[in-house]
Design a protein around this motif. Structure first.
Motif, PDB file in Angstrom:
ATOM      1  N   UNK A   1     -21.539   1.731   1.017  1.00  0.00           N
ATOM      2  CA  UNK A   1     -21.546   3.002   1.744  1.00  0.00           C
ATOM      3  C   UNK A   1     -20.217   3.168   2.479  1.00  0.00           C
ATOM      4  N   UNK A   2     -19.633   4.362   2.359  1.00  0.00           N
ATOM      5  CA  UNK A   2     -18.481   4.745   3.157  1.00  0.00           C
ATOM      6  C   UNK A   2     -18.960   5.399   4.438  1.00  0.00           C
ATOM      7  N   UNK A   3     -18.431   4.963   5.576  1.00  0.00           N
ATOM      8  CA  UNK A   3     -18.805   5.548   6.848  1.00  0.00           C
ATOM      9  C   UNK A   3     -18.169   6.902   7.074  1.00  0.00           C
ATOM     10  N   UNK A   4     -18.352   7.424   8.303  1.00  0.00           N
ATOM     11  CA  UNK A   4     -17.806   8.742   8.629  1.00  0.00           C
ATOM     12  C   UNK A   4     -16.285   8.724   8.612  1.00  0.00           C
ATOM     13  N   UNK A   5     -15.690   7.660   9.143  1.00  0.00           N
ATOM     14  CA  UNK A   5     -14.230   7.502   9.163  1.00  0.00           C
ATOM     15  C   UNK A   5     -13.892   6.166   8.519  1.00  0.00           C
ATOM     16  N   UNK A   6     -13.034   6.209   7.496  1.00  0.00           N
ATOM     17  CA  UNK A   6     -12.691   4.990   6.760  1.00  0.00           C
ATOM     18  C   UNK A   6     -11.185   4.861   6.628  1.00  0.00           C
ATOM     19  N   UNK A   7     -10.764   3.670   6.187  1.00  0.00           N
ATOM     20  CA  UNK A   7      -9.347   3.395   5.952  1.00  0.00           C
ATOM     21  C   UNK A   7      -9.153   3.013   4.491  1.00  0.00           C
ATOM     22  N   UNK A   8      -7.922   3.147   3.961  1.00  0.00           N
ATOM     23  CA  UNK A   8      -7.696   2.758   2.552  1.00  0.00           C
ATOM     24  C   UNK A   8      -8.051   1.310   2.268  1.00  0.00           C
ATOM     25  N   UNK A   9      -7.743   0.405   3.205  1.00  0.00           N
ATOM     26  CA  UNK A   9      -8.041  -1.012   2.978  1.00  0.00           C
ATOM     27  C   UNK A   9      -9.546  -1.245   2.901  1.00  0.00           C
ATOM     28  N   UNK A  10     -10.320  -0.593   3.786  1.00  0.00           N
ATOM     29  CA  UNK A  10     -11.769  -0.763   3.760  1.00  0.00           C
ATOM     30  C   UNK A  10     -12.394  -0.187   2.495  1.00  0.00           C
ATOM     31  N   UNK A  11     -11.910   0.998   2.072  1.00  0.00           N
ATOM     32  CA  UNK A  11     -12.450   1.593   0.846  1.00  0.00           C
ATOM     33  C   UNK A  11     -12.107   0.752  -0.380  1.00  0.00           C
ATOM     34  N   UNK A  12     -10.871   0.253  -0.437  1.00  0.00           N
ATOM     35  CA  UNK A  12     -10.474  -0.575  -1.580  1.00  0.00           C
ATOM     36  C   UNK A  12     -11.245  -1.890  -1.609  1.00  0.00           C
ATOM     37  N   UNK A  13     -11.543  -2.441  -0.425  1.00  0.00           N
ATOM     38  CA  UNK A  13     -12.327  -3.682  -0.384  1.00  0.00           C
ATOM     39  C   UNK A  13     -13.726  -3.455  -0.922  1.00  0.00           C
ATOM     40  N   UNK A  14     -14.352  -2.325  -0.541  1.00  0.00           N
ATOM     41  CA  UNK A  14     -15.681  -2.011  -1.063  1.00  0.00           C
ATOM     42  C   UNK A  14     -15.643  -1.781  -2.572  1.00  0.00           C
TER      43      UNK A  14
END
Length: 312
Positions: free
Chosen positions: A36-49
């Motif tokens: 799940x992507x939260x309300x506010x995300x970062x490129x590093x967090x999205x790429x890790x998921x």
């Protein structure tokens, strides 16, 4: 007045199969993960998921749209989504000034949050940044854990268990060397977790045992522990409880020596060999008749000798 709980009854074959899939089993299905992507995300967090999703793509669901979910503040929405998608694992990424590049990994038990760990992602290098050939999707990885932290610190011990649940893949009984091509390494050092991904190459060595080489294919990152919500010992024991039908019953009077030889002990009553029934063969019968005739001759001879002695 008590509230009567509704029991879902299927009206179609498709609904019946869906309920049977969700029902309890002696051997449960492979754990499904929810990303799940939260309300506010970062490129590093999205790429890790996305990286974890690529390893577990065969049995997971990725929700790419933004979701206002904060697991540590309010987990009810996350529990409802887990029940809806029948997922026992979840990963949520968020980003804020206080907690940048934030990722929360957790698992469910009975549709409630069992435990979860908040991690910070740094030194991120994705799969695409390594110009090497990758492994096929759904490959079962070899998990390597290094460092005393995974045995000494309770948070690292629980994180190790959580990572095993995420990356272990389907349960198998046999492993083929040709499909043994992915290794994920986790190193605990100075309260941080270093994750590396390698491709296993088996090359000729001139012997029956191949020569093993590791080629880094990603991802490469550093994880730092932030907040944790660990399950109590009682809840963890209940979640790990095995059905009685799957427990191996101990066999009595059986021992195994250090060499692996099995010895069994049998308890029997003392036998009366006089009542033992044997097969009467012609040879045994003839021998018995000869023995009886010899005894009669000996008794007749003894009677004759006694009569002569008495006559004198």
């Amino acid at each position: 007045m008590g509230v009567i709980q509704r029991v879902a009854k299927p009206t179609t074959q498709r609904g019946k199969r869906a309920l049977e899939k969700r029902a309890s089993k002696l051997i449960e299905n492979d754990k499904k993960a929810l990303f799940i992507n939260g309300q506010s995300t970062s490129p590093a967090g999205r790429e890790f998921l996305k990286c974890i999703y690529a390893f577990k793509k065969m049995n997971s669901i990725f929700l790419g749209r933004k979701n206002p979910i904060l697991p540590f503040e309010d987990g009810e929405k996350l529990e409802r989504m887990s029940k809806k998608y029948d997922a026992s694992l979840f990963a949520v990424t968020t980003h804020s000034k206080k907690r940048p590049n934030n990722v929360v990994l957790g698992r469910m038990y009975n549709n409630t949050i069992l435990d979860m760990i908040e991690l910070g992602v740094s030194d991120w290098l994705s799969l695409s940044q390594f110009r090497n050939s990758k492994v096929s999707c759904g490959t079962k990885p070899c998990l390597l854990f290094h460092g005393v932290g995974f045995t000494q610190f309770p948070e690292h011990v629980r994180l190790k268990s959580l990572l095993i649940d995420f990356f272990r893949g389907p349960a198998v009984t046999n492993v083929s060397l040709t499909g043994f091509e992915l290794a994920l390494q986790f190193t605990s050092f100075e309260e941080k977790i270093y994750m590396r991904g390698y491709r296993i190459l088996l090359k000729k060595s001139g012997t029956d045992v191949p020569r093993v080489e590791l080629v880094e294919i990603g991802p490469s990152l550093t994880l730092s522990l932030r907040r944790t919500k660990l399950a109590s010992d009682d809840n963890l024991k209940a979640a790990c409880k095995k059905p009685k039908e799957l427990k191996v019953k101990k066999k009595k009077n059986i021992n195994i020596n250090p060499l692996g030889t099995k010895f069994g002990r049998i308890h029997m009553e003392k036998q009366d060999l006089r009542k033992l029934q044997v097969r009467k063969t012609p040879a045994i019968k003839k021998a018995k008749q000869l023995q009886i005739a010899r005894r009669k001759a000996e008794r007749g001879l003894a009677n004759t000798v006694n009569a002569i002695n008495s006559g004198e």
